[in-house]
Scaffold this motif. Structure first.
Motif, short mmCIF file in Angstrom:
data_model
loop_
_atom_site.label_atom_id
_atom_site.label_comp_id
_atom_site.label_asym_id
_atom_site.label_seq_id
_atom_site.Cartn_x
_atom_site.Cartn_y
_atom_site.Cartn_z
N VAL A 1 10.53 -10.24 0.59
CA VAL A 1 10.51 -8.94 -0.09
C VAL A 1 10.81 -9.12 -1.58
CG1 VAL A 1 11.60 -6.67 -0.25
CG2 VAL A 1 11.11 -7.67 1.99
N GLU A 2 11.81 -9.94 -1.88
CA GLU A 2 12.20 -10.16 -3.28
C GLU A 2 11.08 -10.82 -4.08
OE1 GLU A 2 16.95 -10.81 -2.23
OE2 GLU A 2 15.65 -12.52 -2.62
N LEU A 3 10.35 -11.73 -3.44
CA LEU A 3 9.31 -12.48 -4.15
C LEU A 3 7.98 -11.74 -4.22
CD1 LEU A 3 9.97 -16.00 -2.58
CD2 LEU A 3 10.35 -15.38 -4.98
N ALA A 4 7.58 -11.12 -3.12
CA ALA A 4 6.23 -10.56 -3.03
C ALA A 4 6.15 -9.08 -3.35
CB ALA A 4 5.67 -10.81 -1.63
N LEU A 5 7.20 -8.32 -3.05
CA LEU A 5 7.09 -6.86 -3.12
C LEU A 5 7.96 -6.21 -4.20
CD1 LEU A 5 7.05 -6.25 0.73
CD2 LEU A 5 5.10 -6.14 -0.85
N GLN A 6 9.16 -6.73 -4.42
CA GLN A 6 10.01 -6.10 -5.43
C GLN A 6 9.41 -6.12 -6.84
OE1 GLN A 6 14.08 -7.62 -5.10
NE2 GLN A 6 14.66 -5.63 -4.29
N PRO A 7 8.76 -7.22 -7.27
CA PRO A 7 8.16 -7.18 -8.61
C PRO A 7 7.13 -6.06 -8.76
CG PRO A 7 8.26 -9.44 -7.81
CD PRO A 7 8.61 -8.56 -6.65
N ILE A 8 6.36 -5.82 -7.72
CA ILE A 8 5.36 -4.76 -7.75
C ILE A 8 6.03 -3.39 -7.82
CG2 ILE A 8 3.54 -3.64 -6.39
CD1 ILE A 8 2.93 -6.46 -5.25
N SER A 9 7.04 -3.19 -6.97
CA SER A 9 7.76 -1.91 -6.95
C SER A 9 8.44 -1.65 -8.29
CB SER A 9 8.79 -1.93 -5.82
OG SER A 9 9.58 -0.77 -5.85
N PHE A 10 9.07 -2.68 -8.85
CA PHE A 10 9.78 -2.55 -10.13
C PHE A 10 8.81 -2.14 -11.24
CE2 PHE A 10 11.32 -4.26 -14.14
CZ PHE A 10 12.62 -3.79 -14.18
N GLN A 11 7.67 -2.82 -11.31
CA GLN A 11 6.70 -2.51 -12.36
C GLN A 11 6.12 -1.10 -12.19
OE1 GLN A 11 3.97 -5.91 -13.53
NE2 GLN A 11 4.94 -6.81 -11.72
N ALA A 12 5.86 -0.69 -10.95
CA ALA A 12 5.34 0.65 -10.71
C ALA A 12 6.35 1.71 -11.15
CB ALA A 12 4.98 0.84 -9.24
N ARG B 1 0.83 -1.21 0.00
CA ARG B 1 0.00 0.00 0.00
C ARG B 1 0.86 1.26 0.00
NH1 ARG B 1 -1.47 3.46 3.88
NH2 ARG B 1 -0.70 2.14 5.58
N VAL B 2 1.84 1.31 0.89
CA VAL B 2 2.65 2.53 0.96
C VAL B 2 3.62 2.63 -0.21
CG1 VAL B 2 2.41 2.77 3.46
CG2 VAL B 2 4.33 1.46 2.54
N MET B 3 4.10 1.50 -0.70
CA MET B 3 5.02 1.53 -1.84
C MET B 3 4.33 2.01 -3.11
SD MET B 3 7.05 -2.03 -1.07
CE MET B 3 7.98 -2.07 -2.58
N LEU B 4 3.03 1.76 -3.22
CA LEU B 4 2.29 2.15 -4.42
C LEU B 4 1.62 3.52 -4.28
CD1 LEU B 4 0.74 -1.29 -5.42
CD2 LEU B 4 2.66 -0.10 -6.49
N ASP B 5 1.90 4.22 -3.19
CA ASP B 5 1.43 5.59 -3.05
C ASP B 5 2.00 6.44 -4.19
OD1 ASP B 5 0.36 7.91 -1.25
OD2 ASP B 5 2.43 8.46 -1.74
N ALA B 6 1.20 7.35 -4.71
CA ALA B 6 1.58 8.11 -5.91
C ALA B 6 2.90 8.86 -5.73
CB ALA B 6 0.47 9.09 -6.28
N ARG B 7 3.10 9.49 -4.56
CA ARG B 7 4.34 10.26 -4.36
C ARG B 7 5.54 9.34 -4.26
NH1 ARG B 7 5.60 14.95 0.12
NH2 ARG B 7 6.00 13.23 1.53
N CYS B 8 5.35 8.21 -3.59
CA CYS B 8 6.44 7.25 -3.47
C CYS B 8 6.85 6.72 -4.84
CB CYS B 8 6.02 6.10 -2.55
SG CYS B 8 7.32 4.90 -2.24
N VAL B 9 5.87 6.39 -5.67
CA VAL B 9 6.16 5.90 -7.02
C VAL B 9 6.88 6.97 -7.83
CG1 VAL B 9 5.12 5.17 -9.20
CG2 VAL B 9 4.27 4.23 -7.05
N ALA B 10 6.43 8.22 -7.71
CA ALA B 10 7.06 9.30 -8.46
C ALA B 10 8.53 9.47 -8.08
CB ALA B 10 6.30 10.61 -8.23
N LEU B 11 8.83 9.40 -6.79
CA LEU B 11 10.22 9.53 -6.36
C LEU B 11 11.06 8.33 -6.81
CD1 LEU B 11 9.77 11.05 -2.79
CD2 LEU B 11 10.90 12.13 -4.74
N MET B 12 10.47 7.14 -6.81
CA MET B 12 11.19 5.97 -7.32
C MET B 12 11.54 6.15 -8.79
SD MET B 12 9.56 2.55 -5.52
CE MET B 12 7.91 2.76 -6.22
N ARG B 13 10.60 6.72 -9.54
CA ARG B 13 10.84 6.93 -10.97
C ARG B 13 11.95 7.96 -11.21
NH1 ARG B 13 4.45 6.93 -12.87
NH2 ARG B 13 4.21 4.66 -12.82
#
Length: 214
Positions: free
Chosen positions: A171-182, A107-119
């Motif tokens: 984290v590598e299996l469940a969350l990193q793929p989501i973060s990478f795609q976002a 939820r917090v990783m997919l927050d719009a501001r968090c995604v923008a900063l990751m990009r």
């Protein structure tokens, strides 16, 4: 005529600690807004100084360059992300605790501001690899720590170090793929619909390999 005891003159000397804290917040608020609006390349320290109403000497005294300021913005964003998490309940099965914290982290990783900063960080990785590595490591280490706490649950005799490898793998299996795609443009709303599947697959795999014990 004697000067009145209170005037509108600016305060001289070193600012009080609480004033310094307010200046830091103004600077980071302004810098965050500018980075999100313009990206890293087009943002300048002079713009941050103007928007935050902070003197250039004060700003440059805190941050020698734009990279240092951006690192501070990323760190504060990651800290805020973790502050917004609802910790996993200590009771219940390890699987239920992992489901809870996995959904919270997504939820917090997919927050719009968090995604923008990751990009922005990813876009600058070629020019500033150390900056990208710093942001990635701070995020990964903090995420793994929350997962490790969820794995430990009520068994407080278990050390963080002993479950950290399992937490990192989750984290590598469940969350990193989501973060990478976002980061690379996939609609976060579509990714939210996939969170449960990623978490369940990670739990199954970790259990099958013996890394996760109920």
């Amino acid at each position: 005529m004697a000067e009145p005891p209170f005037t509108d003159r600016p305060r001289r000397g070193r600012p009080r600690s609480e004033d310094r804290g307010l200046v830091d917040e103004r600077v980071l608020d302004a810098a965050t807004a500018l980075f999100l609006e313009q990206g890293f390349g087009r943002t300048t320290l002079d713009q941050v100084s103007e928007r935050s109403r902070t003197g250039k000497s004060t700003l440059y005294g805190r941050y020698a360059n734009k990279e240092e300021l951006f690192a501070a913005v990323v760190k504060r964003s990651i800290d805020a992300m973790f502050d917004d998490l609802k910790a996993a309940p200590v009771q219940g099965s390890v699987e239920s605790r992992l489901r809870h914290i996995g959904h919270e982290l997504a939820r917090v990783m997919l927050d719009a501001r968090c995604v923008a900063l990751m990009r922005i960080t990813a876009a600058e990785a070629g020019k500033f690899p150390a900056l990208a590595t710093l942001g990635y490591q701070m995020s990964f280490d903090g995420t793994a720590r929350f997962v490790a706490d969820a794995i430990i649950g009520p068994n407080r005799t278990t050390s963080i170090a002993s479950v950290l490898p399992t937490a990192c793998r989750f984290v590598e299996l469940a969350l990193q793929p989501i973060s990478f795609q976002a980061t690379f443009g996939v609609d976060p709303q579509l990714l939210k619909d996939q969170v449960s599947r990623h978490i369940e697959e990670a739990i199954v795999l970790l259990t099958a390999t013996g890394l996760l014990k109920g």
